[in-house]
Write an enzyme that holds these catalytic residues in place. Structure first.
Site, PDB file in Angstrom:
ATOM      1  N   ASP A  35       0.795  -1.130   0.063  1.00  0.00           N
ATOM      2  CA  ASP A  35      -0.069  -0.074  -0.127  1.00  0.00           C
ATOM      3  C   ASP A  35       0.862   1.353   0.092  1.00  0.00           C
ATOM      4  OD1 ASP A  35      -2.308   1.501  -0.087  1.00  0.00           O
ATOM      5  OD2 ASP A  35      -2.813   1.087   2.172  1.00  0.00           O
ATOM      6  N   LEU A  67      12.155 -20.199  -3.842  1.00  0.00           N
ATOM      7  CA  LEU A  67      11.073 -19.387  -3.500  1.00  0.00           C
ATOM      8  C   LEU A  67       9.745 -19.510  -4.155  1.00  0.00           C
ATOM      9  CD1 LEU A  67      10.222 -16.661  -1.863  1.00  0.00           C
ATOM     10  CD2 LEU A  67      11.158 -15.427  -3.621  1.00  0.00           C
ATOM     11  N   HIS A  90       3.121   3.261  -8.771  1.00  0.00           N
ATOM     12  CA  HIS A  90       3.179   2.115  -8.989  1.00  0.00           C
ATOM     13  C   HIS A  90       4.459   1.473  -9.803  1.00  0.00           C
ATOM     14  CE1 HIS A  90      -0.905   2.167  -7.733  1.00  0.00           C
ATOM     15  NE2 HIS A  90      -1.381   2.604  -8.654  1.00  0.00           N
TER      16      HIS A  90
HETATM   17  C1  FPP Z   1      -1.472   0.082  -3.757  1.00  0.00           C
HETATM   18  O1  FPP Z   1      -1.042   1.396  -3.416  1.00  0.00           O
HETATM   19  C2  FPP Z   1      -1.029  -0.517  -4.702  1.00  0.00           C
HETATM   20  C3  FPP Z   1      -1.490  -1.104  -5.665  1.00  0.00           C
HETATM   21  C4  FPP Z   1      -3.092  -1.028  -5.808  1.00  0.00           C
HETATM   22  C5  FPP Z   1      -0.872  -1.708  -6.743  1.00  0.00           C
HETATM   23  C6  FPP Z   1       0.262  -2.650  -6.494  1.00  0.00           C
HETATM   24  C7  FPP Z   1       0.793  -2.744  -7.757  1.00  0.00           C
HETATM   25  C8  FPP Z   1       2.301  -2.584  -7.787  1.00  0.00           C
HETATM   26  C9  FPP Z   1       3.362  -2.677  -6.652  1.00  0.00           C
HETATM   27  C10 FPP Z   1       2.750  -2.941  -9.407  1.00  0.00           C
HETATM   28  C11 FPP Z   1       3.642  -3.931  -9.561  1.00  0.00           C
HETATM   29  C12 FPP Z   1       3.321  -5.323  -9.262  1.00  0.00           C
HETATM   30  C13 FPP Z   1       3.837  -6.365  -9.625  1.00  0.00           C
HETATM   31  C14 FPP Z   1       3.279  -7.632  -9.146  1.00  0.00           C
HETATM   32  C15 FPP Z   1       4.854  -6.617 -10.675  1.00  0.00           C
HETATM   33  P1  FPP Z   1      -2.300   2.724  -3.633  1.00  0.00           P
HETATM   34  O2  FPP Z   1      -2.364   2.892  -5.151  1.00  0.00           O
HETATM   35  O3  FPP Z   1      -3.562   2.316  -2.982  1.00  0.00           O
HETATM   36  O4  FPP Z   1      -1.689   3.801  -2.735  1.00  0.00           O
HETATM   37  P2  FPP Z   1      -2.472   4.721  -2.092  1.00  0.00           P
HETATM   38  O5  FPP Z   1      -3.253   4.325  -0.966  1.00  0.00           O
HETATM   39  O6  FPP Z   1      -1.101   5.594  -1.488  1.00  0.00           O
HETATM   40  O7  FPP Z   1      -3.180   5.757  -2.993  1.00  0.00           O
END
Ligand code: FPP
Length: 241
Positions: free
Chosen positions: A19, A130, A36
């Site tokens: 997050d 892993l 991201h």
């Molecule tokens: C949450 O942060 C994150 C996500 C919804 C996306 C997670 C995806 C990645 C880390 C990209 C790559 C993944 C892989 C497996 C290659 P948020 O956008 O909710 O953050 P915020 O709460 O600050 O808005």
């Protein structure tokens, strides 16, 4: 299954709610997608660190069933990131002995992404250092409802007696059938919620809420979360010795 005893100080299975990508970007005046992108770099770092820390399984919450309600541009940006990761990192994952698996409902995903997922699963099937489980279009409640549907269909067709449905049978009907339950769930960015992640599987997990936004989650932050786990006593409902 929990055995009622204290377990070793290193978790075998760590699950992470990644997050804070959006806030990381906003704090720097950048587009959310840049957060991201940097989040994908953090994924690489943590995957690399797991074997050094004795972690055998890593589950990552990459896209939830709720994430479809984000703006279309953010969804398509995330899908592009998944494509890129699956294409570019597959060979390196094989080389590093990583086995990749996916959980979640693949049906609504684009056909080329589904094909990439299958290809990466097939290419990495021999990985023994892993296991990385990537949750895409995953929701804990949807997982449980799907398991109930599958078991109900078996009962309706006479292949299973209703009395046979115990915890083991239910667990075996989930997306995570052949993956042990997580010992530790980490959520970054200081938020303290489970947000529909691994609801059944995390029944006995320890939770660590790390203050860092996910793109800042590095080897040291990971080590701190693991040592917080190591300092806990897990009793699985039993009394302390
Ligand atoms: C949450 O942060 C994150 C996500 C919804 C996306 C997670 C995806 C990645 C880390 C990209 C790559 C993944 C892989 C497996 C290659 P948020 O956008 O909710 O953050 P915020 O709460 O600050 O808005």
């Amino acid at each position: 299954m929990p055995d009622g005893s204290r377990t070793r100080p290193t978790p075998r299975h760590v699950a992470i709610v990644m997050d804070g990508n959006g806030r990381w970007a906003a704090n720097r005046g950048l587009a959310r997608l840049e957060g991201h992108r940097r989040g994908a770099d953090a994924v690489r770092r943590v995957v690399e660190a797991c074997p050094d820390f004795g972690v055998e399984t890593l589950t990552l919450f990459a896209f939830s069933t709720e994430n479809w309600s984000r703006p279309p541009s953010e969804i398509s940006g995330l899908m592009t990131l998944f494509r890129r990761y699956l294409r570019r990192d597959a060979a390196e994952l094989v080389e590093k002995g990583v086995r990749v698996r996916f959980i979640g409902d693949r049906a609504p995903l684009a056909p080329d992404i589904r094909a990439l997922m299958e290809s990466v699963e097939a290419q990495t099937v021999g990985g023994e250092r892993l296991t990385v489980v990537i949750a895409i279009n995953y929701g804990g409640r949807a997982d449980i409802a799907r398991a109930a549907r599958r078991l109900a269909a078996e009962v309706a067709s006479g292949r299973r007696a209703a009395d046979d449905i115990d915890e083991a049978a239910f667990g075996a009907a989930l997306f995570t059938a052949d993956v042990a339950d997580p010992d530790l769930v980490i959520r970054t960015s200081g938020e303290q919620r489970i947000s529909n992640f691994l609801l059944w599987q995390a029944a006995y997990a320890e939770f660590v809420f790390a203050p860092e936004f996910w793109p800042d989650f590095d080897r040291d932050a990971f080590a701190r979360a693991l040592s917080a786990y190591g300092a806990r006593e897990r009793r699985f409902g039993a009394l302390a010795e």
